[in-house]
Design an enzyme around this catalytic site. Structure first.
Site, mmCIF file in Angstrom:
data_model
loop_
_atom_site.group_PDB
_atom_site.id
_atom_site.type_symbol
_atom_site.label_atom_id
_atom_site.label_comp_id
_atom_site.label_asym_id
_atom_site.label_seq_id
_atom_site.Cartn_x
_atom_site.Cartn_y
_atom_site.Cartn_z
ATOM 1 N N GLY A 242 0.834 -1.202 0.000
ATOM 2 C CA GLY A 242 0.000 0.000 0.000
ATOM 3 C C GLY A 242 0.862 1.243 0.000
ATOM 4 O O GLY A 242 1.948 1.254 -0.590
ATOM 5 N N SER A 243 0.395 2.280 0.674
ATOM 6 C CA SER A 243 1.077 3.577 0.618
ATOM 7 C C SER A 243 2.210 3.662 1.646
ATOM 8 O O SER A 243 2.156 3.016 2.693
ATOM 9 C CB SER A 243 0.062 4.687 0.905
ATOM 10 O OG SER A 243 -0.449 4.518 2.217
ATOM 11 N N GLY A 247 2.527 2.300 5.493
ATOM 12 C CA GLY A 247 3.679 1.441 5.760
ATOM 13 C C GLY A 247 4.438 1.882 7.008
ATOM 14 O O GLY A 247 4.835 1.066 7.844
ATOM 15 N N CYS A 300 1.610 -0.389 -8.797
ATOM 16 C CA CYS A 300 2.756 0.119 -8.038
ATOM 17 C C CYS A 300 3.975 0.306 -8.945
ATOM 18 O O CYS A 300 4.748 1.232 -8.760
ATOM 19 C CB CYS A 300 3.067 -0.783 -6.862
ATOM 20 S SG CYS A 300 3.135 -2.521 -7.266
ATOM 21 N N GLU A 397 3.815 9.704 -6.171
ATOM 22 C CA GLU A 397 3.058 8.666 -6.860
ATOM 23 C C GLU A 397 1.628 9.171 -7.100
ATOM 24 O O GLU A 397 0.900 9.462 -6.157
ATOM 25 C CB GLU A 397 3.035 7.400 -6.005
ATOM 26 C CG GLU A 397 2.463 6.214 -6.748
ATOM 27 C CD GLU A 397 2.565 4.904 -5.955
ATOM 28 O OE1 GLU A 397 2.315 4.931 -4.730
ATOM 29 O OE2 GLU A 397 2.876 3.872 -6.571
HETATM 30 P P1 NAP Z 1 -3.400 2.585 1.844
HETATM 31 O O1 NAP Z 1 -4.163 3.568 2.608
HETATM 32 O O2 NAP Z 1 -1.967 2.396 2.165
HETATM 33 O O3 NAP Z 1 -4.190 1.192 1.990
HETATM 34 C C1 NAP Z 1 -3.611 -0.089 1.833
HETATM 35 C C2 NAP Z 1 -4.189 -1.030 2.880
HETATM 36 O O4 NAP Z 1 -3.850 -0.575 4.190
HETATM 37 C C3 NAP Z 1 -5.725 -1.104 2.856
HETATM 38 O O5 NAP Z 1 -6.139 -2.412 3.186
HETATM 39 C C4 NAP Z 1 -6.083 -0.145 3.954
HETATM 40 O O6 NAP Z 1 -7.377 -0.329 4.475
HETATM 41 C C5 NAP Z 1 -5.020 -0.437 4.980
HETATM 42 N N1 NAP Z 1 -4.837 0.603 5.982
HETATM 43 C C6 NAP Z 1 -5.151 1.930 5.910
HETATM 44 N N2 NAP Z 1 -4.831 2.546 7.059
HETATM 45 C C7 NAP Z 1 -4.319 1.606 7.877
HETATM 46 C C8 NAP Z 1 -3.813 1.625 9.213
HETATM 47 N N3 NAP Z 1 -3.766 2.743 9.938
HETATM 48 N N4 NAP Z 1 -3.360 0.472 9.736
HETATM 49 C C9 NAP Z 1 -3.378 -0.675 9.031
HETATM 50 N N5 NAP Z 1 -3.861 -0.761 7.780
HETATM 51 C C10 NAP Z 1 -4.320 0.366 7.204
HETATM 52 O O7 NAP Z 1 -3.501 2.877 0.321
HETATM 53 P P2 NAP Z 1 -4.775 3.512 -0.428
HETATM 54 O O8 NAP Z 1 -5.451 4.574 0.350
HETATM 55 O O9 NAP Z 1 -5.584 2.366 -0.830
HETATM 56 O O10 NAP Z 1 -4.054 4.229 -1.621
HETATM 57 C C11 NAP Z 1 -3.336 5.431 -1.395
HETATM 58 C C12 NAP Z 1 -2.118 5.474 -2.246
HETATM 59 O O11 NAP Z 1 -1.244 4.378 -1.903
HETATM 60 C C13 NAP Z 1 -2.367 5.277 -3.723
HETATM 61 O O12 NAP Z 1 -2.807 6.423 -4.334
HETATM 62 C C14 NAP Z 1 -1.006 4.822 -4.174
HETATM 63 O O13 NAP Z 1 -0.151 5.895 -4.332
HETATM 64 C C15 NAP Z 1 -0.549 3.952 -3.036
HETATM 65 N N6 NAP Z 1 -0.854 2.530 -3.286
HETATM 66 C C16 NAP Z 1 0.146 1.702 -3.614
HETATM 67 C C17 NAP Z 1 -0.123 0.374 -3.892
HETATM 68 C C18 NAP Z 1 0.935 -0.588 -4.267
HETATM 69 O O14 NAP Z 1 0.672 -1.545 -4.962
HETATM 70 N N7 NAP Z 1 2.144 -0.448 -3.770
HETATM 71 C C19 NAP Z 1 -1.413 -0.108 -3.852
HETATM 72 C C20 NAP Z 1 -2.436 0.779 -3.493
HETATM 73 C C21 NAP Z 1 -2.124 2.077 -3.212
HETATM 74 P P3 NAP Z 1 -8.588 0.563 3.904
HETATM 75 O O15 NAP Z 1 -8.827 0.121 2.532
HETATM 76 O O16 NAP Z 1 -9.694 0.238 4.798
HETATM 77 O O17 NAP Z 1 -8.157 1.985 3.989
#
Ligand code: NAP
Ligand code: MG
Length: 494
Positions: A242-243, A247, A300, A397
């Site tokens: 994820g983000s 992380g 990603c 990103e």
């Molecule tokens: P994100 O917020 O990092 O979400 C990824 C996962 O983490 C989801 O399952 C999310 O749950 C969970 N999460 C969120 N807050 C958390 C916390 N405090 N503790 C534990 N887990 C938590 O990413 P996103 O909002 O989906 O996307 C935001 C940006 O991240 C994108 O625009 C992109 O730049 C990047 N991204 C990167 C990848 C990759 O493949 N590396 C994939 C997706 C996004 P919820 O869905 O319930 O929030």
């Protein structure tokens, strides 16, 4: 001839499974709470998904721990474990249409993609790791003759996986495959946007013969369910994609709880370096187009920056325009569609906010570039020229179909620009010179480097990066090491 499938109608008829999957059964959240899962293409509520909190996470981890402790999976004959994984994979392929539709409706992806990429690749990852189970050997150390010293790999226990919405099943499978192959149990927290396919796959695991409790799926809010999983004292490792912002939190949760192992895969700002000795700019343009516009840029490793050596830009842009003439953008339920809308309104707003930056520092739109407020969440494939290497557009990103072009005087400057972000997930070089390809590939700081291609991927090679891209590596046999710990056993022989 059979009538073509009316995917849209089938989407409207879907009755997805939306409860938490713990210990082999679908159950409500302990609190009874749910959250709305919205179909991005028409804003319709597809499901009220059970919203797990710390209590549900605890139930799931306990069921994973129970089956780990009783050994019914960990101690199973490798041949039998393999057979179950292969059956599970085969069931995914049998249910390909249903899984593909769930994935498409949930994320807005084109049905053609989920049918041809997401489902078959997920099934392949599970069968590939299943096959590895009875082909992996441990080691005997060169100990003195009076002793036997064995180095074996032991499973860690209960694994927690927190995964994103861009490739929901596929990215989950990159954690599930090696974790289960090594004998661990796993609890998966899907993204809020995209729980449905993984919930369905859980039922197939039981049908395939996986003991209850080995595989659990706990949908819920990141800050609630995700945090509780990453803080749980009986979770041995948390695997996150994820983000970078989340992380960072995951590392903190691990530090503040049981110092569990953490693997982070955090995205990128991948460069495609096009040098003026590239022998096939048309092929380069096609790979560049696919590399950024596939999945509407929500990948990603998306090749979101092109770094173009002096003298070839106009020709490259002409080929990119030509590429777009045959690139089908639009309705996700038309099997011919190659790019559809974004996953959610918030992702659309995020991409719009980057499009707002265009023109502030001399950037020029070559095509696309319009923001959207439309319900279809569709942003046209975009190419922006004259981007400064240090600008926000070039450093952050975007996660949308937005390609940035940065000028470079020569190959050295191009490599410096390519390496000049905090991300380091992937990069490519386009050149007709073999020696240059080798030397420049070495200098690119990236977990994956492609030469005269982009996006060649398979479970056979690792994916992951450096710096802000995280440090975890998914896929390949190397991933098996990351879901196990080395154990040394000395046996005296005299
Ligand atoms: P994100 O917020 O990092 O979400 C990824 C996962 O983490 C989801 O399952 C999310 O749950 C969970 N999460 C969120 N807050 C958390 C916390 N405090 N503790 C534990 N887990 C938590 O990413 P996103 O909002 O989906 O996307 C935001 C940006 O991240 C994108 O625009 C992109 O730049 C990047 N991204 C990167 C990848 C990759 O493949 N590396 C994939 C997706 C996004 P919820 O869905 O319930 O929030
Ligand atoms: Mg959804």
């Amino acid at each position: 001839m059979t009538a073509p499938t009316n995917w849209h109608q089938r989407a409207l008829d879907l009755k997805p499974e939306s409860k938490i999957f713990i210990n082999g059964k679908y159950v409500d959240a302990a609190s009874g709470k749910t959250f709305e899962d919205i179909a991005p293409h028409d804003d319709r509520v597809i499901a009220h998904v059970a919203s797990a909190d710390a209590e549900d996470i605890d139930r799931a981890v306990k069921s994973g721990k129970k089956v780990f402790d009783d050994g019914s999976w960990r101690e199973m004959n490798p041949r039998d474990k393999k057979a179950i994984m292969l059956r599970w994979s085969a069931l995914m392929l049998e249910k390909k249409e249903e899984l593909a539709l769930l994935e498409a409706v949930d994320t807005g992806k084109p049905i053609g993609d989920t049918l041809s990429v997401d489902v078959p690749n997920t099934a392949r990852v599970i069968s590939w790791y299943g096959e590895a189970i009875d082909k992996r050997y441990d080691e005997v150390a060169p100990a003195p003759r009076n002793a036997l010293a064995m180095i074996t790999r032991e499973p860690l226990g209960v694994i927690g996986a927190v995964v994103p919405w861009n490739y929901p099943m596929m990215i989950a499978s990159w954690k599930i495959g090696p974790a289960l192959a090594m004998g661990n149990s796993i609890v998966v927290k899907p993204a809020e946007n995209s729980s449905l396919s993984t919930l369905k796959v859980a039922e197939l695991a039981i049908e395939a013969g996986l003991p209850a409790g080995v595989f659990n799926v706990v949908p819920g809010l990141g800050a609630e369910a995700g945090q509780a999983l990453a803080r749980h004292m009986d979770v041995a490792k948390i695997a996150f994609t994820g983000s970078p912002a989340v992380g960072r939190k995951i590392l903190q949760y691990a530090a503040e709880s049981n110092m569990k192992q953490v693997a982070l895969e955090l995205g990128g700002k991948s460069a495609q370096v096009v040098l003026n000795d590239c022998t096939d700019l048309e092929a380069a343009a096609s790979a560049i187009g696919w590399g950024i516009y596939y999945n509407a840029g929500q990948t990603c490793s998306a090749g979101s920056r092109i770094i173009v050596e002096k003298g070839i830009k106009e020709e490259l842009f002409a080929h990119l325009r030509k590429f777009l003439e045959s690139f089908a953008v639009g309705n996700q339920f038309d099997p011919a569609t190659q790019m559809a809308g974004l996953v959610s309104k918030s992702q659309r707003d995020r991409v719009n906010s980057y499009l707002d930056l265009i023109g502030h520092d001399g950037e020029k739109i070559i095509f696309g570039g319009e923001k959207t407020r439309g319900a279809d969440l569709l942003i046209a494939p975009t190419l922006i020229d004259n981007v400064k290497a240090t600008s926000r557009l070039a450093q952050e990103e975007i996660f949308g179909p937005v390609l940035l072009s940065i000028d470079a005087r020569d190959a050295d400057e191009a490599i410096a620009i390519a390496n000049g972000t905090d991300y380091s997930l992937a990069a490519s070089i386009w050149t007709g010179n073999v020696a240059k390809a080798h030397t420049l590939a070495r200098r690119l700081r990236a977990g994956t480097v492609w030469v005269n291609t982009f996006d060649m991927v398979d479970v056979i090679t690792p994916i992951g990066g450096f710096g802000l891209s995280g440090s975890g590596r998914d896929k390949s046999l190397h991933a098996l090491d990351t879901y196990s710990a080395l154990k040394t056993t000395w046996i005296a022989l005299n």
